[in-house]
Design a protein around this motif. Sequence first.
Motif, PDB file in Angstrom:
ATOM      1  N   SER A 159      43.318  43.703  39.614  1.00  8.82           N
ATOM      2  CA  SER A 159      43.719  44.546  40.584  1.00  8.82           C
ATOM      3  C   SER A 159      42.922  44.547  41.684  1.00  8.82           C
ATOM      4  O   SER A 159      43.176  44.696  42.948  1.00  8.82           O
ATOM      5  CB  SER A 159      43.900  46.185  39.941  1.00  8.82           C
ATOM      6  OG  SER A 159      44.758  46.089  39.057  1.00  8.82           O
ATOM      7  N   TYR A 162      43.542  41.552  43.707  1.00 12.03           N
ATOM      8  CA  TYR A 162      44.827  41.650  44.279  1.00 12.03           C
ATOM      9  C   TYR A 162      44.743  42.249  45.702  1.00 12.03           C
ATOM     10  O   TYR A 162      45.265  41.799  46.529  1.00 12.03           O
ATOM     11  CB  TYR A 162      46.054  42.423  43.363  1.00 12.03           C
ATOM     12  CG  TYR A 162      47.192  42.746  43.805  1.00 12.03           C
ATOM     13  CD1 TYR A 162      48.255  42.103  43.716  1.00 12.03           C
ATOM     14  CD2 TYR A 162      47.318  44.010  44.566  1.00 12.03           C
ATOM     15  CE1 TYR A 162      49.444  42.192  44.447  1.00 12.03           C
ATOM     16  CE2 TYR A 162      48.606  44.261  45.011  1.00 12.03           C
ATOM     17  CZ  TYR A 162      49.715  43.412  45.019  1.00 12.03           C
ATOM     18  OH  TYR A 162      50.934  43.625  45.537  1.00 12.03           O
ATOM     19  N   ARG A 163      44.049  43.263  45.650  1.00  9.18           N
ATOM     20  CA  ARG A 163      43.811  44.063  46.960  1.00  9.18           C
ATOM     21  C   ARG A 163      42.942  43.267  47.696  1.00  9.18           C
ATOM     22  O   ARG A 163      43.192  43.641  48.992  1.00  9.18           O
ATOM     23  CB  ARG A 163      43.476  45.549  46.630  1.00  9.18           C
ATOM     24  CG  ARG A 163      42.162  45.817  45.810  1.00  9.18           C
ATOM     25  CD  ARG A 163      41.119  46.197  46.813  1.00  9.18           C
ATOM     26  NE  ARG A 163      39.970  45.939  46.316  1.00  9.18           N
ATOM     27  CZ  ARG A 163      38.801  46.783  46.534  1.00  9.18           C
ATOM     28  NH1 ARG A 163      38.998  47.863  47.414  1.00  9.18           N
ATOM     29  NH2 ARG A 163      37.568  46.792  45.751  1.00  9.18           N
ATOM     30  N   GLU A 302      51.826  48.128  41.100  1.00  7.56           N
ATOM     31  CA  GLU A 302      52.321  46.866  41.867  1.00  7.56           C
ATOM     32  C   GLU A 302      51.957  45.765  41.122  1.00  7.56           C
ATOM     33  O   GLU A 302      52.374  44.591  40.978  1.00  7.56           O
ATOM     34  CB  GLU A 302      51.550  46.827  43.208  1.00  7.56           C
ATOM     35  CG  GLU A 302      52.262  46.499  44.251  1.00  7.56           C
ATOM     36  CD  GLU A 302      51.587  46.843  45.579  1.00  7.56           C
ATOM     37  OE1 GLU A 302      51.123  48.118  45.814  1.00  7.56           O
ATOM     38  OE2 GLU A 302      51.407  45.915  46.500  1.00  7.56           O
ATOM     39  N   GLU A 305      53.600  45.011  37.760  1.00 10.88           N
ATOM     40  CA  GLU A 305      55.127  44.419  38.220  1.00 10.88           C
ATOM     41  C   GLU A 305      54.989  42.890  38.592  1.00 10.88           C
ATOM     42  O   GLU A 305      55.656  42.166  38.044  1.00 10.88           O
ATOM     43  CB  GLU A 305      55.431  45.144  39.508  1.00 10.88           C
ATOM     44  CG  GLU A 305      57.024  44.868  40.026  1.00 10.88           C
ATOM     45  CD  GLU A 305      58.051  45.508  39.220  1.00 10.88           C
ATOM     46  OE1 GLU A 305      57.645  46.270  38.274  1.00 10.88           O
ATOM     47  OE2 GLU A 305      59.196  45.278  39.407  1.00 10.88           O
ATOM     48  N   CYS A 306      54.135  42.632  39.319  1.00 12.19           N
ATOM     49  CA  CYS A 306      53.953  41.150  39.975  1.00 12.19           C
ATOM     50  C   CYS A 306      53.470  40.385  38.391  1.00 12.19           C
ATOM     51  O   CYS A 306      54.240  39.063  38.347  1.00 12.19           O
ATOM     52  CB  CYS A 306      52.616  41.031  40.652  1.00 12.19           C
ATOM     53  SG  CYS A 306      52.947  41.696  42.318  1.00 12.19           S
TER      54      CYS A 306
END
Length: 345
Positions: A159, A162-163, A302, A305-306
Amino acid sequence: MLQLTYVKPSVLEWWDVPQVRLQNAGDAIIRPLAVTRCDIDVLIATGVAGFKGPFALGHETVGEVVEVGDAVTLFHPGDRVLVPFQISCGECDRCRSGQTGHCTSVPFRSSFGMAPWSGVDYGGGLSDVLRVPFADHMLLRQPPNLSPSAAAGITDNVSDAYRSVAPYLKSRPNARIMIVGGRAQGIVLYAVDIARAFGAVEVIYVDHDPDRIRVAKDLGAIIVERNVADGGPSLGPFPITVDGSGTAEGLAFAIRSTEPGGICHRTFGAFEEVTPVPLRDMYTIGVTLHLSRLNARSVMPEVVECVSHGKFHPERIITRYASFEDAAEAMLDPTIKVVFCRDGA
Ligand SMILES: [Zn+2]
Ligand SMILES: [Zn+2]
């Protein structure tokens, strides 16, 4: 119960500690099934982080719910869940605004596996069981098509990666992106995979470590083999740069390689009190520098989900599968990303 405990630099031991039990009606007790090693864990374990032991280690956890308090309504024994590494209540103003890494209901920087940061030992993922407060808010269900070992990193490093790229690429589609490797060794490689998935036309990966270079190459990055600590000219410029070196030299290199009006994201904090930043270059180029701890619980849905739809593949970064029994040794392995699996998980 048994718990992997950081004792002192390079000394990790399985300690017999008091059995963890429900303390509040909103708690759940989790039996960890897979725990990935966060990039900071190896720095804690080897003493680089300077944390004083003893405390429980491990904070990227997927597990099975074994018991819930009376107020927990969304989860039941047997559910497989992802446990965000930070403790957050979900109800304070900061949690409601998405700042779940700064929850005001618990001491500052409250996290699993990093007791010295908050002053509270919440336990660690490498243990027989783990108590998760605010369970209805904290926990996320593990999608059935993901294995515990593929899902565990989403609770922190995946995560975080990701961000560090996805939001910037959404606002600048088809951008070229440069990623500098180093201490945040797992995060930067996840970031390579995620940047490719989110449409970066080119991902330039700068590093001097042969193992990380090999993984980055397999993920489709264009490699620039260089130790940024040695200095040398900048590259690019690129609209988006990511510094995962964990050093002042790496940060300066990334900033100077950023295009006017571009974004430089630092994925790593700092252990030293003060870090030099090339403000003159930032000012003249017009670079926005972003660095902060991840707000894990806010970002995770999110990312789940990905990953469950196969947009990117965290398991491609894992370089060693170890058992819980081998965790004391494997935590010190210099390899890129370790996942510790309980037997049968
Ligand atoms: Zn972490
Ligand atoms: Zn809160």
